[in-house]
Design an enzyme around this catalytic site. Structure first.
Site, PDB file in Angstrom:
ATOM      1  N   ASP A  91       0.818  -1.223   0.000  1.00  0.00           N
ATOM      2  CA  ASP A  91       0.000   0.000   0.000  1.00  0.00           C
ATOM      3  C   ASP A  91       0.849   1.269   0.000  1.00  0.00           C
ATOM      4  OD1 ASP A  91      -2.365   1.419   0.029  1.00  0.00           O
ATOM      5  OD2 ASP A  91      -2.567   1.372   2.208  1.00  0.00           O
TER       6      ASP A  91
ATOM      7  N   ASN B 241     -11.082  -2.753  -4.765  1.00  0.00           N
ATOM      8  CA  ASN B 241     -10.329  -1.804  -5.594  1.00  0.00           C
ATOM      9  C   ASN B 241     -10.993  -1.491  -6.942  1.00  0.00           C
ATOM     10  OD1 ASN B 241      -7.095  -2.953  -4.357  1.00  0.00           O
ATOM     11  ND2 ASN B 241      -8.265  -1.156  -3.732  1.00  0.00           N
TER      12      ASN B 241
HETATM   13  C1  IPE Z   1      -5.375  -2.590   0.314  1.00  0.00           C
HETATM   14  O1  IPE Z   1      -5.103  -1.258   0.141  1.00  0.00           O
HETATM   15  C2  IPE Z   1      -5.375  -3.286  -1.008  1.00  0.00           C
HETATM   16  C3  IPE Z   1      -4.072  -3.449  -1.647  1.00  0.00           C
HETATM   17  C4  IPE Z   1      -2.938  -2.986  -1.209  1.00  0.00           C
HETATM   18  C5  IPE Z   1      -4.073  -4.202  -2.859  1.00  0.00           C
HETATM   19  P1  IPE Z   1      -6.265  -0.165  -0.042  1.00  0.00           P
HETATM   20  O2  IPE Z   1      -5.560   1.109  -0.335  1.00  0.00           O
HETATM   21  O3  IPE Z   1      -7.244  -0.642  -1.044  1.00  0.00           O
HETATM   22  O4  IPE Z   1      -6.950  -0.155   1.380  1.00  0.00           O
HETATM   23  P2  IPE Z   1      -7.768   0.979   2.125  1.00  0.00           P
HETATM   24  O5  IPE Z   1      -8.775   1.506   1.148  1.00  0.00           O
HETATM   25  O6  IPE Z   1      -6.774   2.036   2.527  1.00  0.00           O
HETATM   26  O7  IPE Z   1      -8.362   0.320   3.317  1.00  0.00           O
HETATM   27  C1  IPE Z   2      -1.798   0.161  -3.202  1.00  0.00           C
HETATM   28  O1  IPE Z   2      -1.540   1.526  -3.260  1.00  0.00           O
HETATM   29  C2  IPE Z   2      -2.074  -0.435  -4.555  1.00  0.00           C
HETATM   30  C3  IPE Z   2      -3.452  -0.912  -4.738  1.00  0.00           C
HETATM   31  C4  IPE Z   2      -4.394  -0.837  -3.860  1.00  0.00           C
HETATM   32  C5  IPE Z   2      -3.769  -1.508  -6.013  1.00  0.00           C
HETATM   33  P1  IPE Z   2      -2.716   2.585  -3.244  1.00  0.00           P
HETATM   34  O2  IPE Z   2      -3.088   2.863  -4.657  1.00  0.00           O
HETATM   35  O3  IPE Z   2      -3.815   2.173  -2.372  1.00  0.00           O
HETATM   36  O4  IPE Z   2      -1.963   3.844  -2.659  1.00  0.00           O
HETATM   37  P2  IPE Z   2      -2.573   4.905  -1.652  1.00  0.00           P
HETATM   38  O5  IPE Z   2      -3.057   4.163  -0.458  1.00  0.00           O
HETATM   39  O6  IPE Z   2      -3.687   5.602  -2.376  1.00  0.00           O
HETATM   40  O7  IPE Z   2      -1.433   5.811  -1.342  1.00  0.00           O
HETATM   41 MG    MG Z   3      -4.154   2.431  -0.384  1.00  0.00          MG
END
Ligand code: IPE
Ligand code: IPE
Ligand code: MG
Length: 248
Positions: A28, A76
């Site tokens: 993340d 997602n």
């Molecule tokens: C969890 O991260 C999913 C992945 C890293 C693939 P998210 O960014 O989707 O989670 P939330 O929305 O902060 O809980």
């Molecule tokens: C994790 O990074 C990747 C996926 C969830 C696919 P994020 O895209 O959630 O990055 P932040 O949390 O918005 O910084």
């Molecule tokens: Mg995220």
């Protein structure tokens, strides 16, 4: 296998003879990493994919048995279409490259999640990487793709109920081990250590059943900046914990 002896920062000594069997990572922070640099979120995902390559290779080198990463959750899909397709595009690129060097890497790959909403091409690539690597005995890398922990449990319950209706299973005989065999992770040991970068202190639907007794390591480092040194910190923290599993 020879014991790995990398350079280590003082105070963060990892005992490579006592590694956890299974490390799981919520990758993340890609979007925030990009935002801080004035870049589009997709640039963050590209950087995150590079970090995944580095960390997965390193886990193999140190002799880790299982690495599971959260790449795309069932939630997602709520993101803008453009972002979702950029992530899928990066995944396609990664798999095409991985297939090319599998014989050399000998990493066993597995996908955990419902792959059916993915493009035919991506599904075929996932199946191909799994098939080619079935017999490899190095590190096993599990990629959670369109994975959701609750969805996984509901699917397992549905499959078990169907087996009961067909007379193949007896509801009274169901125990934890048998239920676990219906999950995507059937046959894979539970994660010992769950790492979440990016400063968020939650699981976000990642392996809720399997993490019942996992140790957690949270760090503010964003996934694209996650390094071998940060992994050392997580492993070091893990090695200082006392796991009691409810005992004394
Ligand atoms: C969890 O991260 C999913 C992945 C890293 C693939 P998210 O960014 O989707 O989670 P939330 O929305 O902060 O809980
Ligand atoms: C994790 O990074 C990747 C996926 C969830 C696919 P994020 O895209 O959630 O990055 P932040 O949390 O918005 O910084
Ligand atoms: Mg995220």
């Amino acid at each position: 296998m020879p014991i790995f002896k990398p350079k280590q920062a003082p105070g963060v000594q990892v005992d490579f003879t006592r590694l956890p069997r299974h490390v799981a990572i919520i990758m993340d922070g890609n979007g925030r990493w990009a935002k801080r640099r004035g870049l589009p979120r997709t640039a963050g995902h590209a950087a995150g994919a590079e970090t995944f390559r580095t960390i997965a290779t390193y886990c193999k080198e140190i002799g880790l048995e299982y690495l599971t990463v959260y790449a795309f959750s069932t939630e997602n899909w709520k993101r803008p279409e453009e972002e979702v397709s950029a992530i899928m595009g990066l995944l396609r690129k990664y798999l095409q490259e991985a297939i090319g060097k599998m014989e050399k890497d000998r990493v066993k790959m597995k996908f955990l999640g419902d792959l059916s909403p993915l493009s035919e091409e991506l599904q075929a690539l996932c199946r191909r990487t799994e098939e080619i690597s079935t017999h490899y005995d190095g590190c096993q890398v599990n990629i959670c793709l369109n994975y959701g922990g609750r969805d996984e449990i509901v699917r397992a319950a549905r499959a078990f109920a169907a087996d009961c209706a067909a007379g193949r299973q007896d509801p009274q005989a169901l125990d934890e081990a048998q239920f676990a065999s219906y999950l995507y992770t059937g046959g894979i040991p539970d994660p010992d250590l769950v790492i979440r970068p990016s400063g968020e202190l939650r699981l976000s639907n990642f392996l809720p059943w399997q993490s019942a007794y996992a140790e957690f390591y949270f760090t503010d480092v964003l996934w694209p900046d996650f390094s071998k040194e940060e992994l050392h910190r997580a492993l070091h923290a893990y090695q200082t914990r006392s796991r009691r599993f409810g005992g004394v």
